[in-house]
Each structure stands twice: as C-alpha cells, then as structure tokens.
Design a protein around this motif. Structure first.
Motif, PDB file in Angstrom:
ATOM      1  N   ARG A  31       0.823  -1.217   0.000  1.00 31.48           N
ATOM      2  CA  ARG A  31       0.000   0.000   0.000  1.00 31.48           C
ATOM      3  C   ARG A  31       0.856   1.266   0.000  1.00 31.48           C
ATOM      4  O   ARG A  31       0.418   2.322  -0.457  1.00 31.48           O
ATOM      5  CB  ARG A  31      -0.935   0.012   1.208  1.00 31.48           C
ATOM      6  CG  ARG A  31      -2.144  -0.862   1.062  1.00 31.48           C
ATOM      7  CD  ARG A  31      -3.176  -0.583   2.144  1.00 31.48           C
ATOM      8  NE  ARG A  31      -2.677  -0.763   3.497  1.00 31.48           N
ATOM      9  CZ  ARG A  31      -2.731  -1.902   4.188  1.00 31.48           C
ATOM     10  NH1 ARG A  31      -3.271  -2.974   3.648  1.00 31.48           N
ATOM     11  NH2 ARG A  31      -2.269  -1.966   5.408  1.00 31.48           N
ATOM     12  N   GLU A  32       2.080   1.161   0.515  1.00 28.90           N
ATOM     13  CA  GLU A  32       2.965   2.327   0.594  1.00 28.90           C
ATOM     14  C   GLU A  32       3.714   2.606  -0.709  1.00 28.90           C
ATOM     15  O   GLU A  32       4.188   3.709  -0.925  1.00 28.90           O
ATOM     16  CB  GLU A  32       3.973   2.151   1.730  1.00 28.90           C
ATOM     17  CG  GLU A  32       3.357   2.181   3.103  1.00 28.90           C
ATOM     18  CD  GLU A  32       2.663   3.499   3.397  1.00 28.90           C
ATOM     19  OE1 GLU A  32       3.241   4.572   3.114  1.00 28.90           O
ATOM     20  OE2 GLU A  32       1.532   3.466   3.921  1.00 28.90           O
ATOM     21  N   VAL A  33       3.850   1.589  -1.564  1.00 30.95           N
ATOM     22  CA  VAL A  33       4.583   1.745  -2.818  1.00 30.95           C
ATOM     23  C   VAL A  33       3.874   2.778  -3.697  1.00 30.95           C
ATOM     24  O   VAL A  33       2.668   2.709  -3.894  1.00 30.95           O
ATOM     25  CB  VAL A  33       4.718   0.388  -3.550  1.00 30.95           C
ATOM     26  CG1 VAL A  33       5.321   0.576  -4.940  1.00 30.95           C
ATOM     27  CG2 VAL A  33       5.551  -0.582  -2.723  1.00 30.95           C
ATOM     28  N   GLY A  34       4.645   3.746  -4.198  1.00 30.15           N
ATOM     29  CA  GLY A  34       4.092   4.790  -5.050  1.00 30.15           C
ATOM     30  C   GLY A  34       3.622   6.013  -4.291  1.00 30.15           C
ATOM     31  O   GLY A  34       3.340   7.041  -4.895  1.00 30.15           O
ATOM     32  N   ASN A  35       3.548   5.940  -2.970  1.00 30.70           N
ATOM     33  CA  ASN A  35       3.144   7.078  -2.153  1.00 30.70           C
ATOM     34  C   ASN A  35       4.362   7.959  -1.926  1.00 30.70           C
ATOM     35  O   ASN A  35       5.304   7.567  -1.263  1.00 30.70           O
ATOM     36  CB  ASN A  35       2.577   6.583  -0.816  1.00 30.70           C
ATOM     37  CG  ASN A  35       2.145   7.713   0.082  1.00 30.70           C
ATOM     38  OD1 ASN A  35       2.401   8.886  -0.176  1.00 30.70           O
ATOM     39  ND2 ASN A  35       1.485   7.350   1.168  1.00 30.70           N
ATOM     40  N   ARG A  36       4.345   9.138  -2.487  1.00 28.22           N
ATOM     41  CA  ARG A  36       5.498  10.034  -2.380  1.00 28.22           C
ATOM     42  C   ARG A  36       5.364  11.042  -1.240  1.00 28.22           C
ATOM     43  O   ARG A  36       6.255  11.861  -1.031  1.00 28.22           O
ATOM     44  CB  ARG A  36       5.712  10.747  -3.695  1.00 28.22           C
ATOM     45  CG  ARG A  36       6.022   9.779  -4.830  1.00 28.22           C
ATOM     46  CD  ARG A  36       6.810  10.480  -5.900  1.00 28.22           C
ATOM     47  NE  ARG A  36       7.054   9.603  -7.021  1.00 28.22           N
ATOM     48  CZ  ARG A  36       8.164   8.901  -7.175  1.00 28.22           C
ATOM     49  NH1 ARG A  36       9.099   8.954  -6.275  1.00 28.22           N
ATOM     50  NH2 ARG A  36       8.332   8.142  -8.237  1.00 28.22           N
ATOM     51  N   GLY A  71      17.650   1.098   5.563  1.00 27.39           N
ATOM     52  CA  GLY A  71      16.689   1.704   4.657  1.00 27.39           C
ATOM     53  C   GLY A  71      15.773   0.670   4.045  1.00 27.39           C
ATOM     54  O   GLY A  71      16.056  -0.525   4.064  1.00 27.39           O
ATOM     55  N   ILE A  72      14.653   1.160   3.531  1.00 28.05           N
ATOM     56  CA  ILE A  72      13.671   0.296   2.881  1.00 28.05           C
ATOM     57  C   ILE A  72      13.292   0.945   1.551  1.00 28.05           C
ATOM     58  O   ILE A  72      13.086   2.159   1.483  1.00 28.05           O
ATOM     59  CB  ILE A  72      12.441   0.073   3.791  1.00 28.05           C
ATOM     60  CG1 ILE A  72      11.479  -0.952   3.194  1.00 28.05           C
ATOM     61  CG2 ILE A  72      11.736   1.368   4.108  1.00 28.05           C
ATOM     62  CD1 ILE A  72      10.419  -1.424   4.176  1.00 28.05           C
ATOM     63  N   SER A  73      13.249   0.148   0.506  1.00 27.36           N
ATOM     64  CA  SER A  73      12.907   0.645  -0.825  1.00 27.36           C
ATOM     65  C   SER A  73      11.423   0.462  -1.081  1.00 27.36           C
ATOM     66  O   SER A  73      10.879  -0.627  -0.901  1.00 27.36           O
ATOM     67  CB  SER A  73      13.691  -0.120  -1.895  1.00 27.36           C
ATOM     68  OG  SER A  73      13.201   0.216  -3.176  1.00 27.36           O
ATOM     69  N   LEU A  74      10.798   1.531  -1.513  1.00 28.80           N
ATOM     70  CA  LEU A  74       9.386   1.499  -1.871  1.00 28.80           C
ATOM     71  C   LEU A  74       9.223   1.565  -3.392  1.00 28.80           C
ATOM     72  O   LEU A  74       8.211   2.012  -3.899  1.00 28.80           O
ATOM     73  CB  LEU A  74       8.650   2.667  -1.216  1.00 28.80           C
ATOM     74  CG  LEU A  74       8.688   2.677   0.309  1.00 28.80           C
ATOM     75  CD1 LEU A  74       8.121   3.984   0.839  1.00 28.80           C
ATOM     76  CD2 LEU A  74       7.935   1.494   0.865  1.00 28.80           C
ATOM     77  N   ALA A  75      10.250   1.109  -4.116  1.00 28.00           N
ATOM     78  CA  ALA A  75      10.258   1.213  -5.569  1.00 28.00           C
ATOM     79  C   ALA A  75       9.261   0.273  -6.230  1.00 28.00           C
ATOM     80  O   ALA A  75       8.689   0.611  -7.260  1.00 28.00           O
ATOM     81  CB  ALA A  75      11.661   0.947  -6.114  1.00 28.00           C
ATOM     82  N   ARG A  76       9.072  -0.907  -5.663  1.00 31.35           N
ATOM     83  CA  ARG A  76       8.195  -1.903  -6.281  1.00 31.35           C
ATOM     84  C   ARG A  76       7.405  -2.663  -5.219  1.00 31.35           C
ATOM     85  O   ARG A  76       7.882  -2.873  -4.116  1.00 31.35           O
ATOM     86  CB  ARG A  76       9.011  -2.925  -7.061  1.00 31.35           C
ATOM     87  CG  ARG A  76       9.750  -2.371  -8.240  1.00 31.35           C
ATOM     88  CD  ARG A  76      10.528  -3.493  -8.925  1.00 31.35           C
ATOM     89  NE  ARG A  76      11.375  -2.992  -9.979  1.00 31.35           N
ATOM     90  CZ  ARG A  76      11.003  -2.894 -11.245  1.00 31.35           C
ATOM     91  NH1 ARG A  76       9.791  -3.258 -11.611  1.00 31.35           N
ATOM     92  NH2 ARG A  76      11.831  -2.430 -12.149  1.00 31.35           N
ATOM     93  N   LYS A  77       6.220  -3.084  -5.608  1.00 34.49           N
ATOM     94  CA  LYS A  77       5.446  -3.970  -4.752  1.00 34.49           C
ATOM     95  C   LYS A  77       6.148  -5.319  -4.705  1.00 34.49           C
ATOM     96  O   LYS A  77       6.981  -5.628  -5.560  1.00 34.49           O
ATOM     97  CB  LYS A  77       4.025  -4.124  -5.285  1.00 34.49           C
ATOM     98  CG  LYS A  77       3.235  -2.840  -5.182  1.00 34.49           C
ATOM     99  CD  LYS A  77       1.810  -3.025  -5.635  1.00 34.49           C
ATOM    100  CE  LYS A  77       1.076  -1.693  -5.449  1.00 34.49           C
ATOM    101  NZ  LYS A  77      -0.351  -1.830  -5.690  1.00 34.49           N
ATOM    102  N   VAL A  78       5.843  -6.097  -3.685  1.00 32.50           N
ATOM    103  CA  VAL A  78       6.475  -7.405  -3.534  1.00 32.50           C
ATOM    104  C   VAL A  78       5.422  -8.486  -3.338  1.00 32.50           C
ATOM    105  O   VAL A  78       4.281  -8.218  -2.970  1.00 32.50           O
ATOM    106  CB  VAL A  78       7.460  -7.437  -2.339  1.00 32.50           C
ATOM    107  CG1 VAL A  78       8.637  -6.512  -2.571  1.00 32.50           C
ATOM    108  CG2 VAL A  78       6.763  -7.114  -1.033  1.00 32.50           C
TER     109      VAL A  78
END
Length: 99
Positions: A31-36, A71-78
């Motif tokens: 749900r957080e992926v793509g939220n800037r 750090g955590i990457s929010l670049a792609r859904k998993v």
C-alpha cells in the motif's frame, strides 16, 4: 519533543506490525509503494515496518531492505515466493532511510 513523539509512534507501529502475520505486513508494504508523501510519522511507520520484516530471520527481504539494514525501498510492490520477497510491477523509485 518531536523526537519523543516519533519514538512513541515508532514503538506503537512496531507493536502493531509484530501482531500482524507476514501476509498482512506485505499488504501494508504494498500500500505504501508509489506514495510520495512524507512526514515524520510516515518515516516512523516505514522504519517500524522495516524492522518488523527484519524479525523474520528466514525471510530474504533483500529486494526491499538495504544491505546495511538502515533503509527500505518502496520502488516496487512485492510478493512472497517461498522465503523470499520478490519485487514486481512498475518501478516507482521510492526509498526511505533510517530516521
């Protein structure tokens, strides 16, 4: 005072994530992926999420968590495949570093 508040929020979020199962944690992540959007509380939320993933010792979360664990990457859904988080879909290019 703000740091105390963020630390309190981090602990509350971590407790919530620890009560969740891995599937629920993955859903919350996706749900957080793509939220800037960004705010201190969101940072606390994401760091608690990262730490909750790290508590799964047999889970390969290298597709979303930095090698140094900060750090955590929010670049792609998993999605979960065996004991590995597999990144998939559109690359949104987001990342969060430790606060």
């Amino acid at each position: 005072m703000a740091n105390e508040y963020l630390e309190k929020m981090y602990k509350e979020f971590l407790e919530k994530f620890e009560e969740s199962n891995l599937e629920q944690l993955i859903e919350a992540f996706n749900r957080e992926v793509g939220n800037r959007g960004w705010a201190g509380v969101r940072g606390a939320y994401l760091m608690a999420m990262k730490d909750a993933f790290l508590k799964y010792k047999d889970l390969d979360s290298s597709s979303i968590i930095a090698k140094d664990g900060k750090g955590i990457s929010l670049a792609r859904k998993v999605r979960l495949e065996g004991n590995t988080l597999i990144a998939e879909g559109e690359n949104f290019g987001g990342a969060a570093r430790a606060i």
